[in-house]
Design an enzyme around this catalytic site. Sequence first.
Site, PDB file in Angstrom:
ATOM      1  N   GLU A   5     -39.514  -8.568 -20.868  1.00  0.00           N
ATOM      2  CA  GLU A   5     -38.906  -7.291 -20.480  1.00  0.00           C
ATOM      3  C   GLU A   5     -39.813  -6.116 -20.832  1.00  0.00           C
ATOM      4  O   GLU A   5     -40.857  -6.293 -21.471  1.00  0.00           O
ATOM      5  CB  GLU A   5     -37.587  -7.095 -21.248  1.00  0.00           C
ATOM      6  CG  GLU A   5     -36.368  -7.689 -20.592  1.00  0.00           C
ATOM      7  CD  GLU A   5     -35.944  -6.902 -19.367  1.00  0.00           C
ATOM      8  OE1 GLU A   5     -36.560  -5.864 -19.065  1.00  0.00           O
ATOM      9  OE2 GLU A   5     -35.006  -7.341 -18.695  1.00  0.00           O
TER      10      GLU A   5
ATOM     11  N   ASN B 253     -29.877  -1.074 -17.987  1.00  0.00           N
ATOM     12  CA  ASN B 253     -31.208  -1.518 -17.576  1.00  0.00           C
ATOM     13  C   ASN B 253     -32.084  -0.394 -17.071  1.00  0.00           C
ATOM     14  O   ASN B 253     -32.210   0.626 -17.743  1.00  0.00           O
ATOM     15  CB  ASN B 253     -31.075  -2.681 -16.586  1.00  0.00           C
ATOM     16  CG  ASN B 253     -31.269  -4.026 -17.287  1.00  0.00           C
ATOM     17  OD1 ASN B 253     -32.214  -4.192 -18.040  1.00  0.00           O
ATOM     18  ND2 ASN B 253     -30.368  -4.972 -17.066  1.00  0.00           N
TER      19      ASN B 253
ATOM     20  N   ARG C 143     -26.267  -5.151 -28.555  1.00  0.00           N
ATOM     21  CA  ARG C 143     -27.665  -4.895 -28.889  1.00  0.00           C
ATOM     22  C   ARG C 143     -28.224  -3.896 -27.896  1.00  0.00           C
ATOM     23  O   ARG C 143     -27.685  -3.705 -26.811  1.00  0.00           O
ATOM     24  CB  ARG C 143     -28.488  -6.183 -28.836  1.00  0.00           C
ATOM     25  CG  ARG C 143     -28.639  -6.789 -27.452  1.00  0.00           C
ATOM     26  CD  ARG C 143     -29.747  -7.823 -27.409  1.00  0.00           C
ATOM     27  NE  ARG C 143     -29.780  -8.571 -26.172  1.00  0.00           N
ATOM     28  CZ  ARG C 143     -30.368  -8.183 -25.045  1.00  0.00           C
ATOM     29  NH1 ARG C 143     -30.947  -7.005 -24.983  1.00  0.00           N
ATOM     30  NH2 ARG C 143     -30.355  -8.951 -23.987  1.00  0.00           N
TER      31      ARG C 143
ATOM     32  N   GLU D 169     -22.293 -11.367 -25.760  1.00  0.00           N
ATOM     33  CA  GLU D 169     -21.436 -12.342 -25.074  1.00  0.00           C
ATOM     34  C   GLU D 169     -20.626 -11.645 -23.988  1.00  0.00           C
ATOM     35  O   GLU D 169     -20.015 -10.613 -24.240  1.00  0.00           O
ATOM     36  CB  GLU D 169     -20.465 -12.990 -26.081  1.00  0.00           C
ATOM     37  CG  GLU D 169     -21.139 -13.697 -27.249  1.00  0.00           C
ATOM     38  CD  GLU D 169     -21.846 -14.970 -26.832  1.00  0.00           C
ATOM     39  OE1 GLU D 169     -21.479 -15.547 -25.796  1.00  0.00           O
ATOM     40  OE2 GLU D 169     -22.788 -15.378 -27.547  1.00  0.00           O
TER      41      GLU D 169
ATOM     42  N   ASP E 184     -32.354  -5.064 -12.075  1.00  0.00           N
ATOM     43  CA  ASP E 184     -32.619  -5.136 -13.514  1.00  0.00           C
ATOM     44  C   ASP E 184     -33.506  -3.953 -13.905  1.00  0.00           C
ATOM     45  O   ASP E 184     -33.065  -2.819 -13.903  1.00  0.00           O
ATOM     46  CB  ASP E 184     -33.237  -6.511 -13.824  1.00  0.00           C
ATOM     47  CG  ASP E 184     -33.199  -6.856 -15.295  1.00  0.00           C
ATOM     48  OD1 ASP E 184     -33.316  -5.945 -16.122  1.00  0.00           O
ATOM     49  OD2 ASP E 184     -33.089  -8.050 -15.635  1.00  0.00           O
TER      50      ASP E 184
ATOM     51  N   ASN F 145     -30.901  -2.654 -25.123  1.00  0.00           N
ATOM     52  CA  ASN F 145     -31.603  -3.316 -24.029  1.00  0.00           C
ATOM     53  C   ASN F 145     -32.667  -2.352 -23.489  1.00  0.00           C
ATOM     54  O   ASN F 145     -33.357  -1.711 -24.284  1.00  0.00           O
ATOM     55  CB  ASN F 145     -30.576  -3.751 -22.964  1.00  0.00           C
ATOM     56  CG  ASN F 145     -31.104  -4.817 -22.050  1.00  0.00           C
ATOM     57  OD1 ASN F 145     -31.739  -5.766 -22.502  1.00  0.00           O
ATOM     58  ND2 ASN F 145     -30.858  -4.678 -20.754  1.00  0.00           N
TER      59      ASN F 145
HETATM   60 CA    CA Z   1     -33.566  -5.797 -18.366  1.00  0.00          CA
END
Ligand code: CA
Length: 292
Positions: A17, A148, A100, A120, A198, A102
């Site tokens: 990433e 994202n 978390r 989750e 994404d 990203n």
């Molecule tokens: Ca990503």
Amino acid sequence: MESAVELLVDQHALVGEGPLWDEEQQVLYWVDILSSKLFIYDPASGENRAIDVGQHVGTVVTRASGGLMLAVRAGFAAFDLETQELTLIANPEADISGNRFNDGKCDPAGRFWAGTMAYENPKDSGSLYRLDTDLSVHRMFGGVAISNGIVWSLDHTTMYYIDTLRKNVRAFDYDNDTGAIANERVAIDVPEEIGMPDGMAIDSEGMLWVAHYGGSCVSRWNPNPAELLEKIDLPVTQVTACAFGGPNLDTLFITSAAQELDAEALAQQPLAGGLFAVKTPYQGVPSFRFGG
Ligand code: CA
């Protein structure tokens, strides 16, 4: 586009990433989120240096005063490349253990934006945050599933943002003086047959480049009006993010993931989790540094 996609690093990253080109150093930073690794890829030597950050790391940006900034599991942090010391700066989700950080990037004024997601069954517990240059943190909005891609238009008046599970690219009016956003709308609806949006980059013509998770491609879009202009196919399904780099900013670096693939799928796409590159007839724009 006819150029061949080249494998640069056969990393087998779980979640490769966050590619970011450092114009000053002429290297590409990227991460493997779930392996807690920061990578520094040097195209001149082909070396891919790996650094263990010590916790899950969602994204990386450069810092004007030196070193890097990271969005790690425990929030916004500074990272010293010499000492490899991680210094936590702010954790707006200290009370949300299942989340978390990203993806994220810096805006043209040097503020660091990054969002969160649940480990989750991500649904809507994530938020998008803005770390200002005075190190104050601002929660811009909640209700985010998987935060994202984020980029700013060339005239610095529009912010484009991807929450992957919404399957679209949203646009906001953006005030570069204050960092305020307003007038949320959908800029691009991403068709399901090319996977889920994404990571994202922008080129020097203001066109958006979107990585398609589960879609084996990156795509180039005109965001206004929405139009799919080009598609580059990759030999892996979980395409996660892209960034322009190289001496002329005309190489598109592309990350991928090996997670969420069973043994059969991994056998079919042995390069999953690799770092790829493709030469393009386009140019990116320099990435912004954190100004704090
Ligand atoms: Ca990503």
